[in-house]
Design an enzyme around this catalytic site. Sequence first.
Site, mmCIF file in Angstrom:
data_model
loop_
_atom_site.group_PDB
_atom_site.id
_atom_site.type_symbol
_atom_site.label_atom_id
_atom_site.label_comp_id
_atom_site.label_asym_id
_atom_site.label_seq_id
_atom_site.Cartn_x
_atom_site.Cartn_y
_atom_site.Cartn_z
ATOM 1 N N GLY A 48 0.780 -1.240 0.000
ATOM 2 C CA GLY A 48 0.000 0.000 0.000
ATOM 3 C C GLY A 48 0.805 1.279 0.000
ATOM 4 N N CYS A 78 -4.854 -8.815 -3.886
ATOM 5 C CA CYS A 78 -4.428 -7.597 -3.195
ATOM 6 C C CYS A 78 -5.031 -6.425 -3.954
ATOM 7 C CB CYS A 78 -2.903 -7.519 -3.203
ATOM 8 S SG CYS A 78 -2.209 -5.927 -2.715
ATOM 9 N N CYS A 190 -9.147 -3.857 1.123
ATOM 10 C CA CYS A 190 -7.819 -4.416 1.381
ATOM 11 C C CYS A 190 -8.059 -5.813 1.925
ATOM 12 C CB CYS A 190 -7.049 -3.566 2.395
ATOM 13 S SG CYS A 190 -5.467 -4.295 2.905
ATOM 14 N N THR A 191 -7.359 -6.789 1.379
ATOM 15 C CA THR A 191 -7.637 -8.168 1.785
ATOM 16 C C THR A 191 -7.185 -8.479 3.209
ATOM 17 O OG1 THR A 191 -5.616 -8.837 0.610
ATOM 18 C CG2 THR A 191 -7.717 -9.157 -0.535
#
Length: 275
Positions: A48, A78, A190-191
């Site tokens: 990120g 992702c 976001c996973t």
Amino acid sequence: MKTKHTSSQPIGIFDSGIGGLTVAHALVTHLPKENIIYFGDTAHLPYGDKSTAAIQAYAIKIVNMLLQQECKLILIACHSASAAAYELVKEYIGSKALVMNVIDPVIHLLKEKYITKHVGLIGTRQTVNSHIYKKKIDDLNLGIRLSSSATNLLASAIEEFGNHRVIDVLLETYLAQPNLQNIDALLLACTHYPIIKERISQHYQKQNDGHIELIDSSDIVAQAVKKQLHKNNLLNENGTSAKHFYVSDYTESFANNAKLFFGEDIKLEHYPLWD
């Protein structure tokens, strides 16, 4: 020439760390006979806060490794990598494998169920600043209002602490932002975030004295993968469900979380792509 695939070939999944395990677990649940190869790029987590160019370079190298494993489908598990590298990866792979991301299945869900709704989104800076969700939602032209907020420290905190109460301090700060109030649903872009889904839900219950719907991409993506495999006659219905987990840098937290997710000891293989 189009590559010929068979149903017994594995599904390749990659993410920067443990976040993609939420997707891998959902895949195992929805596709219990499929063989899975997972690559966690723990040497570069989190994605990120990386540049688009860096993520693209990581993605191509990982994809080459998964192609060597003869994966029939490669899933970018992702949101940051999906935003930054999906189009490049798709073009690079061509017909060598099917390619999916974790964004398009969510957009499809929003199109079906959230017309004219106000949807909040939390994700990494890379995902939010790419404006990919806004662009895709605006293209739908269905009156969906999106309010996005970068919650950049969350992924790193989850990698470090898992589902620990220390996360609550970050949530209190991040979720108090004005644009995340009075929303109909919150998209966990976001996973990593499904790991702390209950804590997010509890926060909104305390603040709003009510329930807010959380959009967790894991099951949505798993169902989309199943549909794509079925469409291409590649569903494995007689497999052994072999699971192989590779990491670019061994971390104790990844090993512990893998065991927690799958309820069994998971053997991690160190695969030093960048040595």
